[in-house]
Design an enzyme around this catalytic site. Structure first.
Site, mmCIF file in Angstrom:
data_model
loop_
_atom_site.group_PDB
_atom_site.id
_atom_site.type_symbol
_atom_site.label_atom_id
_atom_site.label_comp_id
_atom_site.label_asym_id
_atom_site.label_seq_id
_atom_site.Cartn_x
_atom_site.Cartn_y
_atom_site.Cartn_z
ATOM 1 N N ASP A 27 -26.046 12.523 -23.032
ATOM 2 C CA ASP A 27 -26.306 12.657 -22.061
ATOM 3 C C ASP A 27 -27.297 11.189 -20.664
ATOM 4 O OD1 ASP A 27 -28.079 14.357 -20.388
ATOM 5 O OD2 ASP A 27 -28.352 15.955 -21.876
HETATM 6 C C1 NOJ Z 1 -29.328 15.852 -17.350
HETATM 7 C C2 NOJ Z 1 -29.192 17.140 -18.226
HETATM 8 O O1 NOJ Z 1 -30.202 17.086 -20.118
HETATM 9 C C3 NOJ Z 1 -27.634 17.688 -18.980
HETATM 10 O O2 NOJ Z 1 -27.207 19.154 -18.734
HETATM 11 C C4 NOJ Z 1 -27.272 16.831 -17.243
HETATM 12 O O3 NOJ Z 1 -26.180 17.553 -17.448
HETATM 13 C C5 NOJ Z 1 -27.480 15.690 -16.830
HETATM 14 N N1 NOJ Z 1 -29.030 15.042 -16.824
HETATM 15 C C6 NOJ Z 1 -26.839 15.243 -16.066
HETATM 16 O O4 NOJ Z 1 -27.172 15.566 -14.722
#
Ligand code: NOJ
Length: 721
Positions: A264
């Site tokens: 993430d």
């Molecule tokens: C953080 C989020 O937790 C995740 O769900 C998302 O896909 C990513 N950022 C990318 O934007």
């Protein structure tokens, strides 16, 4: 490209080039700063080199930008390895359908697939190769603001919805330009943070993890999802991106997953903040050894992985395997032959918000709305001449939810627009009354709203939660309607009892007082682009509500966590649930059960459950039980009902849930019509994770019921031999 050629390409790459394939940059950094890249903590990164070697980017805007990024990279990369372009398309790209929690309320996997198919088409022409979807974190606590992104508190519903998204998004053949690869997230148990606070630590027994949280990720991988994203949180002490047990043992060994693992956003860097890595280099070591292939955005791999490989800390073979997984995905998407994939500026214009897509979004919004309560107020009659539309959401366009694409709210239909399109002659008075922000105390508009309520034949009271109060990083410790909305509700409901409440919000709210006062409540969640049209059709009876709660609504926030499939205790509270019983598992001041339980939802018609029959009462493990449930539409209009099948294992070697959904089906019934719904129950559905964490069933008696959580009906038993 053949496997041999792919291997030859890998063999020809330098360590630096290989590392580049595992680096993901934010497109905005390239575009806004015209290749001047600064890392999150201010390191000045050599943008030219990064552009040359990097393997993927996230968060770009449209087909033109997608092509420009690809061109710029390919011009710089001597190996001509195309970029992977990734984007969060969670519930639609330009045509937004209801938030996933609402889609869960439709209990309709086919409808979910239709919506995902529409999102796939819009994403493909935008140039998306991978979507960070579906999110299937089981969530049992609405304080957590990301509950809106998941389909349910229920693992089976979550699994089926997630798998439907994967199949519809990826299609049969990823090399076709109209198909998009899925990244399932957030592995694992991101939806169980302590205190409901986003990013917080998660502590779960292995049995609970395996029974309530892991099945939905597994279902999406079984449906073919090519990528998975480890979660931000620490799970039982180890942040997921560095969790070898989770990723090597469970994901790769047990489940045999051979797709791509992507961290993430900055999760590799956050290993330092978690306090499990000495520094960024150590964080790279930990996440690589745990099996995380791509480093999203932090550029930590870019800065340190080459050295770690050269020093032998990370075996080059491990690097090669990770790179090969990324190259295989690019190859499967056909990017070596067609690096733009589906990106097409002309098709974008034709597809975005086209009538066919709006129609799907409207239907989805109608089918995911839940009629919580109705004392004869709804549907409103067409004979009403004057209606007052009151409340902070009475004339609001921000009805698409936190995880919609930026600016998508501008295309949403408001409530008055929807009502006037349906009933142009209806006189509408619109009064906001008050705001809905947390901490908002301005009550100065309430008197006028009350006046408007008095003067109208009927009132539609539109309440809820501002879009930015649910979503990532949006946890709340109280779940009542924010701002002075309850003051407004009390006064409007007293001024005109012919009032229907309509709610727009991203999480289960605490509605206990509102429920006592209001004769009708329609929960719309964030319905998306077609919000106003769907709401108008439901309010005025052109559509019949059929949604069922995909997560229960609490009486009090203090009840959380509040899973419907809770375990029994040694001292369960005797029913009825209204008063405290000393020395039983109960609260002194609040009933145990939710205000509205999982699976609840009314219709403008009524249904009666006439029988539940089993074709056998004794079953050998290799056999199955056929369950038949007879349902009649006893009202005067056509309607849809979600027939739910619950299991209980009353005696087992470990404590089992008091109720567990094991199947469901949505049916349509004309007035007076009777239908039989048949389910098949197999031994596999009777299994659980036992004392030694092996997954098996035990002989004995089982109970099957229909109805909905905490309101089970027609229980029958059978014996597994
Ligand atoms: C953080 C989020 O937790 C995740 O769900 C998302 O896909 C990513 N950022 C990318 O934007």
């Amino acid at each position: 490209m053949t496997t041999e050629k792919l291997q030859a390409l890998l063999d020809s790459m330098t360590i630096r080039e290989k590392v580049g394939q595992l680096v993901q940059c934010n497109a905005g950094q390239f575009i806004q700063n015209d290749m001047e890249i600064t890392g999150p903590e201010g390191e000045l990164l050599p943008a030219e080199d990064l552009n040359r070697v990097m393997g993927s980017v996230l968060t770009f805007e449209d087909a033109a930008q997608a092509k420009a990024l690809q061109d710029r990279h390919l011009a710089a990369d001597p190996k001509k390895i195309p970029l992977l372009l990734m984007l969060d398309v969670i519930h639609g790209l330009r045509t937004t359908y209801p938030i996933p929690l609402a889609m869960g309320c439709s209990f309709d996997d086919d409808l979910m697939a239709e919506c995902a198919d529409m999102a796939r088409k819009e994403s493909a022409v935008c140039g998306v190769h991978v979507t960070f979807n579906p999110m299937v974190d089981t969530a049992r606590d609405a304080r957590w603001g990301r509950i809106l992104e998941t389909s349910s508190e229920e693992p089976l519903l979550n699994s089926r919805m997630g798998a439907a998204v994967v199949r519809a998004t990826q299609g049969e053949d990823l090399s076709r330009p109209e198909n998009v690869a899925c990244c399932v997230k957030h592995f694992a148990a991101y939806g169980a943070p302590e205190g409901g606070r986003d990013y917080n630590t998660v502590d779960l027994s292995e049995r609970t993890l395996r029974e309530a949280y892991l099945p939905a990720y597994k279902a999406c991988l079984d449906a073919g999802a090519r990528l998975i994203m480890p979660s931000f949180n620490a799970l039982n002490g180890i942040p997921s991106v560095a969790n070898r047990w989770l990723m090597n043992r469970v994901l790769r060994e047990e489940w045999g997953f051979n797709g791509v693992v992507i961290s993430d956003y900055n999760a590799v860097g956050e290993l330092v903040t978690h306090g499990v890595a000495e520094n960024l280099k150590d964080a790279v070591r930990l996440s690589m050894l745990a099996g995380c292939d791509i480093d999203m955005v932090r550029n930590a791999y870019y800065l340190y992985l080459e050295d770690l490989v050269r020093d032998g800390v990370v075996p080059e073979e491990m690097l090669d395997q990770a790179v090969l997984r990324v190259l295989k995905l690019k190859n499967e998407l056909g990017l070596f032959e067609n690096p733009y994939h589906g990106a097409d500026e002309e098709a974008e214009k034709k597809l975005y918000l086209c009538p066919a897509h709006r129609e799907i979004a409207r239907r989805a919004a109608e089918e995911s709305a839940v009629l919580l309560k109705n004392e004869g107020i709804l549907p409103l009659s067409d004979r009403i001449r004057k209606a007052a539309l009151i409340g902070p959401f009475a004339d609001e366009r921000h009805l698409v939810g936190f995880w919609s694409r930026p600016g998508a709210w501008k295309d949403a239909v408001t409530l008055p627009e929807g009502i006037q399109a349906l009933l142009p002659d209806l006189e509408l008075i619109i009064e906001r009354g008050c705001g809905a922000e947390i901490g908002d105390t301005d009550e100065s508009g309430i008197d006028r709203a009350v006046e408007a309520a008095r003067s109208a034949d009927a009132v539609i009271l539109a309440l809820g939660e501002p879009e930015n109060d649910s979503g990532e990083g949006r946890s709340r410790a109280t779940l009542t309607l924010p701002g002075p909305q309850m003051t407004l509700a009390r006064r409007v409901l007293a001024a005109n009892p012919n009032t229907a409440v309509i709610l727009f919000n991203g999480r289960p709210l605490e509605l206990t007082e509102l429920d006592e006062l209001a004769p009708a409540i329609l929960e719309m969640w964030y319905p998306g682009t077609e919000a106003g049209n769907a709401a108008a059709r439901l309010l005025f009876g052109r559509a019949n509500p059929c949604g069922k709660l995909s997560a229960g609504l609490p009486r009090s926030v203090g009840q959380y966590p509040m899973p419907y499939n809770r375990m029994n205790t040694g001292r369960p509270k005797p029913q009825p649930d209204s008063q405290a019983f000393p020395f039983t598992s109960c609260y002194l001041d609040t009933p145990n059960l939710p205000l509205y339980s999982f699976g609840h939802g009314l219709s403008y018609t009524t249904f009666s459950y006439e029988s539940l029959t089993l074709d056998r009462t004794v079953m050998r493990p290799e056999e199955s039980v056929r369950v038949t449930i007879r349902v009649r539409n006893t009202g005067s209009g056509a309607g849809k009902e979600v027939v739910q099948l619950y299991l209980r294992d009353p005696v087992a070697s470990v404590v089992r849930p008091v109720q567990q959904l094991i199947d469901y089906r949505k049916i349509s019934l004309e007035p007076g019509e009777v239908k039989e719904v048949a389910f098949t129950v197999t031994e596999e559905q009777l299994r659980f994770w036992d004392f030694d964490c092996s997954f098996r069933s035990e002989p004995g008696t089982f109970e099957l019921s229909t109805g909905y959580a905490d309101h089970l009906l027609l229980t029958r038993t059978f014996v597994l031999q």
